[in-house]
Design a protein around this motif. Structure first.
Motif, PDB file in Angstrom:
ATOM      1  N   ASP A  32      61.878  36.262  21.092  1.00  0.00           N
ATOM      2  CA  ASP A  32      60.538  36.161  21.086  1.00  0.00           C
ATOM      3  C   ASP A  32      59.532  36.750  19.498  1.00  0.00           C
ATOM      4  O   ASP A  32      59.127  35.505  18.597  1.00  0.00           O
ATOM      5  CB  ASP A  32      59.550  36.269  21.836  1.00  0.00           C
ATOM      6  CG  ASP A  32      60.311  35.122  22.888  1.00  0.00           C
ATOM      7  OD1 ASP A  32      60.708  34.630  23.038  1.00  0.00           O
ATOM      8  OD2 ASP A  32      59.321  36.503  24.165  1.00  0.00           O
ATOM      9  N   GLU A  33      60.480  37.433  18.717  1.00  0.00           N
ATOM     10  CA  GLU A  33      59.847  37.690  17.642  1.00  0.00           C
ATOM     11  C   GLU A  33      61.128  38.351  16.657  1.00  0.00           C
ATOM     12  O   GLU A  33      61.016  39.069  15.991  1.00  0.00           O
ATOM     13  CB  GLU A  33      59.450  39.637  17.857  1.00  0.00           C
ATOM     14  CG  GLU A  33      58.595  39.160  18.986  1.00  0.00           C
ATOM     15  CD  GLU A  33      58.306  40.870  19.408  1.00  0.00           C
ATOM     16  OE1 GLU A  33      57.868  41.371  18.686  1.00  0.00           O
ATOM     17  OE2 GLU A  33      58.323  41.536  20.385  1.00  0.00           O
ATOM     18  N   GLY A  45      64.722  39.536  23.049  1.00  0.00           N
ATOM     19  CA  GLY A  45      63.893  37.529  24.139  1.00  0.00           C
ATOM     20  C   GLY A  45      64.753  37.310  22.357  1.00  0.00           C
ATOM     21  O   GLY A  45      64.999  35.902  23.146  1.00  0.00           O
TER      22      GLY A  45
END
Length: 141
Positions: free
Chosen positions: A46-47, A44
């Motif tokens: 996010d990391e 996604g």
């Protein structure tokens, strides 16, 4: 797009008379890095995290030299160019034959708005690479 159109898209050339050819524009190396700590990529985003890059040092072959050299052992590095793109539109970036013939390479990539940092693979006994060496060619799509 003709080579002259490619020329209009490239800024910060080191020496235009040598870099601009009939088929494309040669790009020069400004920095070589080693990956010190890995980055990360997730599904996604996010990391998503950048890798930590450490500049590889250069040294003069002769005290009177104006430019220094990278002495690269076989392995994987990250390459940065002196030049950058202006405007938008697709171009092809490929390694020069002189780089390939010495056992090193970077991927051929389609670029649009900027020149990315590129992985540089050095094989065999390594590679001596001079500051501002022409390592890549930018071609019309």
């Amino acid at each position: 797009m003709a080579p002259n159109d490619v020329r209009e898209r490239v800024e910060n050339l080191v020496y235009e008379p040598v870099q601009v050819g009939e088929e494309g524009i040669d790009l020069t190396v400004s920095a070589i890095y080693e990956v010190e700590k890995p980055g990360s990529i997730d599904f996604g985003g996010d990391e998503l995290a950048d890798a930590d890059l450490a500049p590889v040092g250069t040294e003069k072959r002769d005290p009177d030299d104006d430019y220094e050299w990278w002495h690269l052992e076989a392995g994987q590095y990250v390459l940065q160019h002196n030049e950058f793109l202006a405007g938008e539109g697709p171009l092809w970036l490929q390694p020069r034959n002189e780089l390939l013939a010495r056992g090193a390479s970077h991927p051929t990539v389609r670029v649009t708005e900027h020149l990315p940092l590129l992985p540089l693979a050095v094989g065999g006994a390594g590679l001596d690479l001079k500051e501002n060496a022409r390592v890549s060619t930018l071609l019309p799509e």
